[in-house]
Structures are given as C-alpha cells and as structure tokens.
Design a protein around this motif. Structure first.
Motif, short mmCIF file in Angstrom:
data_model
loop_
_atom_site.label_atom_id
_atom_site.label_comp_id
_atom_site.label_asym_id
_atom_site.label_seq_id
_atom_site.Cartn_x
_atom_site.Cartn_y
_atom_site.Cartn_z
N TRP A 87 -1.24 -0.25 -4.21
CA TRP A 87 -0.36 0.33 -4.94
C TRP A 87 0.43 -0.69 -5.88
O TRP A 87 0.41 -0.39 -6.96
N ASP B 272 0.01 11.58 6.72
CA ASP B 272 -0.80 11.56 7.69
C ASP B 272 -1.29 10.07 8.30
O ASP B 272 -2.12 10.16 9.26
N ALA C 164 0.69 -1.32 0.11
CA ALA C 164 0.04 -0.13 0.10
C ALA C 164 0.80 1.29 -0.03
O ALA C 164 1.94 1.27 0.38
N LEU C 165 0.48 2.32 -0.71
CA LEU C 165 1.12 3.67 -0.65
C LEU C 165 0.28 4.27 0.37
O LEU C 165 -1.06 4.74 0.16
N ILE C 166 0.88 4.83 1.29
CA ILE C 166 0.35 5.50 2.53
C ILE C 166 0.83 7.19 2.60
O ILE C 166 1.77 7.42 2.42
N ASN C 167 -0.16 7.84 2.75
CA ASN C 167 0.13 9.35 2.86
C ASN C 167 1.16 9.63 4.31
O ASN C 167 0.74 8.92 5.29
N THR D 121 -3.26 7.99 6.19
CA THR D 121 -4.35 7.51 5.59
C THR D 121 -3.84 6.96 4.30
O THR D 121 -2.52 6.98 3.72
N ALA D 122 -4.70 5.88 3.64
CA ALA D 122 -4.29 5.24 2.55
C ALA D 122 -4.40 6.16 1.45
O ALA D 122 -5.42 6.51 0.99
N HIS D 123 -3.27 6.13 0.61
CA HIS D 123 -3.47 6.85 -0.64
C HIS D 123 -3.75 5.96 -1.77
O HIS D 123 -4.84 6.47 -2.53
N THR D 124 -3.20 4.69 -1.85
CA THR D 124 -3.41 3.60 -2.79
C THR D 124 -3.22 2.49 -2.15
O THR D 124 -2.33 2.03 -1.74
N LYS E 208 7.89 6.28 -8.60
CA LYS E 208 6.95 7.14 -8.96
C LYS E 208 5.74 6.58 -9.63
O LYS E 208 4.49 7.00 -9.43
#
Length: 170
Positions: A16, A8, A3-6, A10-13, A53
C-alpha cells in the motif's frame, strides 16, 4: 513497505505504501499509530505520515541525535511521542534509553531519558492523557505525566515487553 490488511487478516494491498512511492523511500519502518486521518510511522530517525484514505505521503520530520525510533503514539493535537530503545546487552548505555516529544510544528526534544527507562519500547496514552511506556529490559510499565514526571510504576508479568495498547477501561 507498509501493507493494508483487512479485518479478517487477508492482505488488501500488500505494498500500500511501497518501498518507493512518490519519491519517498522507507528505510526501516517500525512502530506506527493512526491519528487525525493519518498513518504515522517511525523510520529510523524520521517520523513519516500518510493519508489514511489514499496512502499518499503527507510529510515527515527527521530528528537529529536519534539512533533508531521504535514505537510511536500521536496525540489528538498532533504531538508525537516516540521511544528509542537504545543499547542493552553487556554494555548498556542509559543515556540512549529515551522517549522523544515532537510538537506539531516539528520541534523535537527528549521527554524522558535514562532510569527508570530500561530499553523503552511500547508507548501509549492512558485515559487521562498520560504517557505509558513498557520496557524491554525490565517488567516495568511506567506512567508519566505530560510534564515528564513519573506518576506510577506497575509491573508486567515478565520483562521483554514490546508493543502496548491501553483499552478504554484502563
């Protein structure tokens, strides 16, 4: 999946790098590191890397003779160091406690094996480029030189240590 995590939390993707992406299957990803614009992940006996990226697979190297990699650290030159925690419990086998070194060309060799390792887990570089390893089976924090020789043993508060991050101030 990965997973790609922000920042803060929260889950970005969420997926991912998914269970199946561009023909790639992730079996059991554990430790990871980011270096040179790539995300490196250990996946049982294989090190895989992905473009930071896009998440696109960039390559992999399978290492024969590995039971299961646990953690990973990647040098600026692309050299990979990975721990194999190995066996413990009632019938520990010190020959399974290993740190592997994988060159940028994909050549793999055992960097350190057996004592003073005791179920090595977390791995990182110190400010001098030495390889630092924490054990699950002891409270030892071991620092090895680039030649694999033990330079220093420190003691953590308790055994059972997992990951490792070394801050710039040591």
């Amino acid at each position: 999946y990965v997973a790609l995590i922000n920042p803060d939390g929260t889950a970005h993707t969420l997926k991912w790098i998914g269970v199946n992406r561009n023909g790639l299957t992730l079996n059991h990803p554990l430790g990871s590191d980011i270096a040179n614009g790539r995300l490196y992940v250990v996946d049982i006996d294989t090190v895989r890397w992905f473009d930071m990226k896009t998440g696109a697979p960039g390559g992999s190297v399978q290492v024969q003779g590995v039971m299961r990699f646990n953690d990973i650290e990647v040098a600026v030159d692309g050299t990979i160091y990975a721990t194999q925690t190995g066996t413990g419990g009632q019938t520990p086998d010190p020959t399974t406690w290993q740190v592997w070194k994988i060159t940028p060309s994909g050549a793999a060799s055992i960097f350190v094996q057996g004592a003073p390792l005791r179920q090595p887990n977390g791995i990182a570089f110190d400010e001098k480029g030495n390889i630092v390893v924490v054990n699950i089976g002891t409270a030892d924090v071991l620092t090895f030189g680039q030649d694999g020789k033990l330079l220093k043993t420190e003691t953590a508060v308790q055994p059972g240590n997992d990951g490792l991050v070394i801050m710039k101030d040591g």
